[in-house]
Design an enzyme around this catalytic site. Sequence first.
Site, short mmCIF file in Angstrom:
data_model
loop_
_atom_site.label_atom_id
_atom_site.label_comp_id
_atom_site.label_asym_id
_atom_site.label_seq_id
_atom_site.Cartn_x
_atom_site.Cartn_y
_atom_site.Cartn_z
CD GLU A 36 -1.00 8.54 0.26
OE1 GLU A 36 -0.72 9.51 0.99
OE2 GLU A 36 -1.88 8.57 -0.61
CD GLU B 189 6.96 10.80 10.06
OE1 GLU B 189 7.82 10.16 9.44
OE2 GLU B 189 5.75 10.76 9.80
CD GLU C 100 16.36 7.12 4.94
OE1 GLU C 100 15.80 7.23 6.04
OE2 GLU C 100 17.42 6.50 4.76
CE LYS D 127 8.92 -5.67 2.35
NZ LYS D 127 8.64 -5.48 3.77
P1 NAD Z 1 9.57 2.43 6.09
O1 NAD Z 1 9.72 3.36 4.95
O2 NAD Z 1 10.76 2.09 6.89
O3 NAD Z 1 8.97 1.02 5.58
C1 NAD Z 1 7.79 0.94 4.82
C2 NAD Z 1 7.82 -0.32 3.96
O4 NAD Z 1 8.87 -0.21 3.00
C3 NAD Z 1 8.09 -1.60 4.73
O5 NAD Z 1 7.33 -2.64 4.18
C4 NAD Z 1 9.58 -1.83 4.48
O6 NAD Z 1 9.94 -3.19 4.57
C5 NAD Z 1 9.70 -1.35 3.04
N1 NAD Z 1 11.04 -0.95 2.63
C6 NAD Z 1 12.08 -0.56 3.40
N2 NAD Z 1 13.15 -0.24 2.62
C7 NAD Z 1 12.77 -0.44 1.33
C8 NAD Z 1 13.41 -0.26 0.06
N3 NAD Z 1 14.66 0.17 -0.03
N4 NAD Z 1 12.69 -0.52 -1.07
C9 NAD Z 1 11.41 -0.93 -0.98
N5 NAD Z 1 10.75 -1.13 0.18
C10 NAD Z 1 11.42 -0.88 1.33
O7 NAD Z 1 8.41 3.05 6.98
P2 NAD Z 1 7.90 2.56 8.41
O8 NAD Z 1 8.93 2.92 9.41
O9 NAD Z 1 7.41 1.16 8.37
O10 NAD Z 1 6.60 3.47 8.59
C11 NAD Z 1 6.64 4.71 9.15
C12 NAD Z 1 6.61 5.79 8.09
O11 NAD Z 1 5.47 5.62 7.24
C13 NAD Z 1 6.45 7.15 8.69
O12 NAD Z 1 7.32 8.05 8.03
C14 NAD Z 1 4.99 7.51 8.39
O13 NAD Z 1 4.74 8.89 8.35
C15 NAD Z 1 4.79 6.86 7.08
N6 NAD Z 1 3.36 6.63 6.81
C16 NAD Z 1 2.74 7.40 5.88
C17 NAD Z 1 1.38 7.24 5.63
C18 NAD Z 1 0.67 8.10 4.62
O14 NAD Z 1 -0.40 7.69 4.20
N7 NAD Z 1 1.20 9.23 4.20
C19 NAD Z 1 0.65 6.27 6.34
C20 NAD Z 1 1.32 5.50 7.29
C21 NAD Z 1 2.69 5.68 7.51
#
Ligand code: NAD
Length: 500
Positions: free
Chosen positions: A253, A388, A234, A178
Amino acid sequence: MNTPHYPLYVNGEWTDCADHSTLTDPATGEPVATVARGTTEHVDRAVAAAAAAHADGFWRRTPPGRRARIIRAVADALERRQEELAVLQSRENGATIRTSRVLHLGLSIAHLRYFADLAESYAFEIPGPDMHPFPSTGILRREPLGVVAAIVPFNLPLTVTALKVGPALAAGNAVVLKPDEHTPLLALELAREFEAAGLPRGVLNVVTGDGVPVGAHLSGHPGVRKTAFTGSTEVGKAILRQSADTVRRVTLELGGKGANIVLPDADLDLAVDGALYAVMANNGQACEAGSRLLVPRERAAGFVSALAARAASLRVGDPLDPATDLGPVITREQRDLILARVEEARADGAAVVCGGGVPEGERFGTGNWIEPTVVAGVASDSRIAREEVFGPVLTVLVYDSVEEAVALANDTAYGLSAGVWGRDEARALDVARRIDAGMVFVNDWHVTPTAYPFGGMKQSGLGREGGPDALDAYTESKFISVDRSGGPADHAAFALVLGS
Ligand code: NAD
């Protein structure tokens, strides 16, 4: 130019949906592609297809060397298309073309090759150690889990996908992927290459669509044995809660607030350059970004003015121009949130010594632009120092002793990355060992080779990706005992109880 359309990919078929979304270029606001917007029904179909592919056993019983060949063929295909796909990645998420070539494409290709090699060397089944006091002979096995859900974010769409799909397929699992709703194109291109390389139908499925309902439905689906998630802390917490009912395996992650410690003996030019690289790379949207710079009080004034001058010299503009250092952030909404966070810091008394707004000029009227921003005089308990920001914003804090620097670095809910700058390596290493983070970079940043575990402590995550034991997270441990003694079935247990 026609806007291309991408259907989603379920059970080896490219399937369109009633609903589409339009992806827009973060630099210009112009359409890049339209994409099928999947629903919970597509998730159900994808999980069913993956479960059927796993049940028929063809892929999981395919010899690891053959699985490795398919993964390598995909890496080769991505390499052949590297420039075309790097441009697509830059247009989709605003990454500068240099970043797209190296971090998005280059690192993804390296990830896939590493996991192909691992498949060949991994101990899927080996004779076990002596089973004393039991008379049996043991076999140790690692078996694929079944259906794996991979949920990935917008900032490193292909790199993070390769870190999940690579080991999952190398270990013999079936995957439902996804991608993020803003950046699904590289995941779909990856599926195209797996299809061309001969991956059996149903083994890899890609369901595009929104986090809710698509991601949420997938992360609670009873047919899934593991969720591999990368994204915000979150949403990671929500995924963990949604996983409880099915007691599935989870790796997370999540976010970070990386501390970057400049030791008193650090070279000013190297550390200033490194501090900006740490936070500005990928347009400030890297989970492992060094967003909190800690400088010794007696050197703070010189550092802050050098940082401001160097940050102001970064070239902001067209991501496709190889001279560009900084592109836009992903959405207008995200831009406004970041700018609001900087304004809040200013109102709290911090000094915005560089940037803090939208760059001037006609081209910045459309798109999601932010100036490279440096905020100094920040209190360690202020929001900008604790949460962040996920944008090109560096916060600078001062410390009076190395002890205090270490305490400040660790005073965070996160624990993903940290950095230390200093000429005396022994001293820098001593500090590196005292920081609670999954990755500490000495005199560099963003050093994330596949052969080393990637991931965080505390609320930055659960588990690691990459590293020599990466396939453990995509397999279950199992042992089989064979009693060749010819004695009664309860022989071992009785011998144990009776002590004979
Ligand atoms: P996000 O959590 O908003 O979204 C990530 C994914 O989760 C997307 O595909 C989104 O559609 C999906 N999603 C959203 N709500 C969901 C739910 N309730 N249930 C299941 N899936 C859901 O994150 P983002 O804004 O796309 O990315 C930025 C964040 O990702 C930052 O906090 C960054 O630090 C983190 N990040 C972490 C790593 C790591 O390896 N630690 C790497 C890259 C990004």
